[in-house]
Write a protein that holds these residues in place. Structure first.
Motif, short mmCIF file in Angstrom:
data_model
loop_
_atom_site.label_atom_id
_atom_site.label_comp_id
_atom_site.label_asym_id
_atom_site.label_seq_id
_atom_site.Cartn_x
_atom_site.Cartn_y
_atom_site.Cartn_z
N ILE A 240 0.84 -1.20 0.00
CA ILE A 240 0.00 0.00 0.00
C ILE A 240 0.87 1.25 0.00
O ILE A 240 0.60 2.22 -0.72
CB ILE A 240 -0.95 -0.02 1.21
CG1 ILE A 240 -1.91 -1.21 1.08
CG2 ILE A 240 -1.71 1.29 1.35
CD1 ILE A 240 -2.68 -1.53 2.34
N ASN A 241 1.94 1.20 0.78
CA ASN A 241 2.85 2.36 0.81
C ASN A 241 3.44 2.63 -0.57
O ASN A 241 3.56 3.79 -0.99
CB ASN A 241 3.99 2.13 1.82
CG ASN A 241 3.46 2.12 3.25
OD1 ASN A 241 2.37 2.64 3.52
ND2 ASN A 241 4.21 1.52 4.16
N TYR A 242 3.81 1.57 -1.29
CA TYR A 242 4.37 1.75 -2.65
C TYR A 242 3.34 2.39 -3.58
O TYR A 242 3.68 3.25 -4.39
CB TYR A 242 4.83 0.41 -3.23
CG TYR A 242 6.09 -0.14 -2.59
CD1 TYR A 242 7.24 0.63 -2.47
CD2 TYR A 242 6.12 -1.45 -2.11
CE1 TYR A 242 8.39 0.10 -1.89
CE2 TYR A 242 7.26 -1.98 -1.53
CZ TYR A 242 8.39 -1.20 -1.41
OH TYR A 242 9.53 -1.71 -0.84
N VAL A 243 2.10 1.93 -3.47
CA VAL A 243 1.05 2.47 -4.34
C VAL A 243 0.83 3.95 -4.02
O VAL A 243 0.73 4.80 -4.92
CB VAL A 243 -0.27 1.68 -4.20
CG1 VAL A 243 -1.42 2.37 -4.91
CG2 VAL A 243 -0.10 0.27 -4.74
N ARG A 244 0.78 4.26 -2.73
CA ARG A 244 0.54 5.65 -2.33
C ARG A 244 1.67 6.56 -2.85
O ARG A 244 1.41 7.63 -3.41
CB ARG A 244 0.43 5.75 -0.80
CG ARG A 244 0.00 7.12 -0.32
CD ARG A 244 -0.19 7.17 1.18
NE ARG A 244 -1.43 6.54 1.62
CZ ARG A 244 -1.50 5.47 2.40
NH1 ARG A 244 -0.39 4.88 2.84
NH2 ARG A 244 -2.67 4.99 2.76
N GLU A 245 2.91 6.10 -2.71
CA GLU A 245 4.05 6.90 -3.19
C GLU A 245 3.97 7.09 -4.71
O GLU A 245 4.24 8.17 -5.22
CB GLU A 245 5.37 6.22 -2.82
CG GLU A 245 5.74 6.39 -1.36
CD GLU A 245 6.83 5.39 -0.92
OE1 GLU A 245 6.87 5.09 0.29
OE2 GLU A 245 7.59 4.90 -1.79
N ALA A 246 3.60 6.02 -5.41
CA ALA A 246 3.50 6.11 -6.87
C ALA A 246 2.44 7.14 -7.27
O ALA A 246 2.66 7.96 -8.18
CB ALA A 246 3.14 4.74 -7.46
N GLN A 247 1.31 7.10 -6.58
CA GLN A 247 0.24 8.06 -6.90
C GLN A 247 0.69 9.48 -6.59
O GLN A 247 0.35 10.41 -7.33
CB GLN A 247 -1.03 7.70 -6.11
CG GLN A 247 -1.68 6.41 -6.60
CD GLN A 247 -2.85 5.97 -5.72
OE1 GLN A 247 -3.07 6.50 -4.64
NE2 GLN A 247 -3.60 4.98 -6.19
N GLU A 248 1.44 9.64 -5.51
CA GLU A 248 1.93 10.98 -5.17
C GLU A 248 2.87 11.52 -6.24
O GLU A 248 2.98 12.73 -6.43
CB GLU A 248 2.60 10.97 -3.78
CG GLU A 248 1.58 10.99 -2.65
CD GLU A 248 2.15 10.60 -1.28
OE1 GLU A 248 1.36 10.51 -0.34
OE2 GLU A 248 3.38 10.37 -1.19
N CYS A 249 3.56 10.59 -6.92
CA CYS A 249 4.44 11.00 -8.04
C CYS A 249 3.66 11.17 -9.34
O CYS A 249 4.26 11.40 -10.39
CB CYS A 249 5.52 9.96 -8.29
SG CYS A 249 6.64 9.73 -6.93
N GLY A 250 2.36 10.95 -9.30
CA GLY A 250 1.55 11.14 -10.50
C GLY A 250 1.53 9.95 -11.44
O GLY A 250 1.10 10.07 -12.59
N LEU A 251 2.01 8.80 -10.98
CA LEU A 251 2.00 7.61 -11.85
C LEU A 251 0.58 7.01 -11.90
O LEU A 251 -0.16 7.06 -10.91
CB LEU A 251 2.98 6.56 -11.32
CG LEU A 251 4.45 6.97 -11.32
CD1 LEU A 251 5.30 5.89 -10.65
CD2 LEU A 251 4.93 7.21 -12.75
N PRO A 252 0.22 6.42 -13.06
CA PRO A 252 -1.15 5.87 -13.20
C PRO A 252 -1.30 4.50 -12.54
O PRO A 252 -1.60 3.52 -13.19
CB PRO A 252 -1.32 5.79 -14.72
CG PRO A 252 0.06 5.60 -15.25
CD PRO A 252 0.99 6.31 -14.31
N VAL A 253 -1.08 4.46 -11.23
CA VAL A 253 -1.16 3.20 -10.47
C VAL A 253 -2.40 3.25 -9.58
O VAL A 253 -2.59 4.23 -8.86
CB VAL A 253 0.11 2.99 -9.61
CG1 VAL A 253 -0.02 1.73 -8.77
CG2 VAL A 253 1.35 2.93 -10.50
N SER A 254 -3.21 2.22 -9.65
CA SER A 254 -4.40 2.14 -8.80
C SER A 254 -4.41 0.79 -8.08
O SER A 254 -3.57 -0.06 -8.35
CB SER A 254 -5.67 2.31 -9.64
OG SER A 254 -5.72 1.32 -10.65
N ALA A 255 -5.37 0.63 -7.16
CA ALA A 255 -5.40 -0.63 -6.41
C ALA A 255 -6.82 -0.95 -5.97
O ALA A 255 -7.65 -0.06 -5.82
CB ALA A 255 -4.50 -0.54 -5.19
N GLU A 256 -7.04 -2.26 -5.77
CA GLU A 256 -8.32 -2.74 -5.24
C GLU A 256 -8.06 -3.53 -3.96
O GLU A 256 -6.99 -4.12 -3.79
CB GLU A 256 -9.02 -3.65 -6.27
CG GLU A 256 -8.33 -5.01 -6.38
CD GLU A 256 -8.83 -5.88 -7.53
OE1 GLU A 256 -9.28 -5.35 -8.55
OE2 GLU A 256 -8.70 -7.12 -7.39
#
Ligand SMILES: [Zn+2]
Length: 430
Positions: A240-256
């Motif tokens: 979850i931390n990796y996904v949050r960081e990716a989103q903060e960098c503007g990367l098109p990463v989402s999660a379910e």
């Protein structure tokens, strides 16, 4: 059929609506109810005690057809989905044969046309036969079929070079990769989450890093190629931390997140045994808390069930031999209403968004809203219905659920797909 649902609490996150109102349906289309009210042929149902939402979407379902019809088929799976409030589901391609070519997508679409009660959308494998060695013809498939995503669900491409290539094609095809993140070497032979419980039960454990390593890998690759990457059934706090960081960098990463990871921990395993065995495995309280926080800050924008039917005989095997996965379609909404909305953790509109705008945005779907002119896909919910989950009454062919007998408040009472009732539990009066 012309129909007015009167005095509903209408929740439509896409249009920022949570208000008392009427819904008009003319044949299969949502219309302004005032245009119908003068017609004698219009049926009026008073739903003043119910919530009306856009038809719910489950973007992670195993229908098991073709190949594993003893577990589930498209008819029973979509009946189960309708009873759970879903009007649109996304079928995973890990059938037999696996859905990995245009021909097989066409075969699947024929089966869907013949048997599906609701909107069933196909996906295609990322790699041929989900072997992780050779990619499917992604561009050709995109141009010639209606697949909504690429996935090797149940497996995960281990080769970083191949995954990078997959992302390049996915980017060109403008299709999301929905990835089951698992480092197979780290997990080898594992059965449940590695830790105290796996030690006590004497079975091989799966470290959380098996998931988070691959999430981190995907995020790194996504920095090179900005393909849309969606992490399936996220379960470990580090992921979850990796996904949050990716989103903060503007990367098109989402999660379910799946209801079982949200509402259960590995502490149930000594009692649930094989009905608590899923992949990724149930985590700890710490993971559960991280999942809830990520739902609230929208790092996780989707709740998806990972409905995974297995026969009683398969789940009767010992913990090491039994297959991974549990049913999810009928239990998701009662559990979420009880544990998230009624408990006050989330407001109802935000919860509905996880089943509507959330998945619609990941997959670029037009559904998941009550906007006028759209197809009349609608879910009716009684927020106050107290009941016990009875898995023996499931429409599924299978019975594998650790939620049997759990008490819940809130239930789907009817599901309308393209203007037609595809499920009604009998408590709707007109
Ligand atoms: Zn999976």
């Amino acid at each position: 059929m012309k129909l007015i649902l009167k005095n509903a609490r209408v929740i439509d996150p896409r249009n920022n609506i949570d208000t008392i109102g009427d819904i008009g349906i003319d044949e299969s289309i949502l219309v302004d109810s005032s245009t119908l009210s003068r017609s004698f042929s219009t049926k009026i149902i008073d739903v003043s005690n119910l919530v009306v939402t856009p038809g719910l979407i489950d973007m992670h379902v195993h229908l098991r057809e073709p190949g594993f019809e003893y577990k589930e088929d498209i008819r029973t799976g979509t009946k189960t989905a309708a009873a759970g409030g879903f009007t649109t589901i996304v079928a995973m391609p890990n059938t037999n044969p696996a859905i990995d070519s245009i021909k097989r997508i066409e075969l699947l679409n024929t089966l869907i046309r013949d048997s599906s009660l609701i909107n069933t959308l196909p996906t295609v494998c990322l790699s041929k036969n989900r072997q992780g060695t050779e990619l499917t013809d992604i561009i050709d498939i995109k141009n010639n079929t209606n697949v909504v995503a690429l996935t090797d669900d149940g497996d995960c491409i281990q080769d970083d070079e191949l995954m990078l290539k997959a992302m390049e094609f996915a980017y060109k095809a403008d299709l999301p990769i929905i990835d089951h993140c698992e480092d197979m070497l780290v997990n080898a032979g594992g059965v449940i989450r590695k830790g105290e419980i796996s030690k006590i039960m004497g079975v091989p454990g799966m470290p959380g890093e098996a998931e988070s390593n691959m999430v981190a890998r995907n995020v790194e690759l996504c920095k090179k190629v900005k393909a849309r990457v969606h992490i399936q059934h996220i379960s470990y706090y580090k992921s979850i931390n990796y996904v949050r960081e990716a989103q903060e960098c503007g990367l098109p990463v989402s999660a379910e997140a799946s209801p079982h990871h949200l509402f259960l921990t590995n502490e149930i395993l000594p009692i649930a045994v094989t009905n608590g065995k899923m992949n990724p495995p149930l985590g700890t309280k710490e993971d559960q808390e991280a999942l809830l926080n990520a739902l609230l800050d929208n790092t996780i924008s989707v709740i998806a069930t990972d409905h995974a039917p297995h026969s009683p005989a398969e789940k009767a095997m010992d913990l090491v031999s039994a297959p991974f996965g549990i049913l999810g379609l009928e239990t998701a909404i009662p559990l979420c209403l009880t544990e998230l909305a009624r408990s006050g953790i989330m407001n109802l509109s935000d919860l509905v968004a996880k089943f509507t705008t959330g998945p619609a945005d990941v997959l670029n779907l037009k559904c998941g809203t009550l906007s006028l002119g759209k197809k009349a896909d609608i879910t009716l919910i009684d927020l106050n219905k107290e009941h016990r989950i009875d898995i023996n009454r499931s429409f599924s062919k299978s019975r594998n659920s650790p939620f049997h007998n759990r008490s819940a408040i809130g239930k789907v009472v009817a599901t309308i797909c393209a203007g037609k009732f595809v499920y009604s539990d009998g408590s709707l009066s007109s």
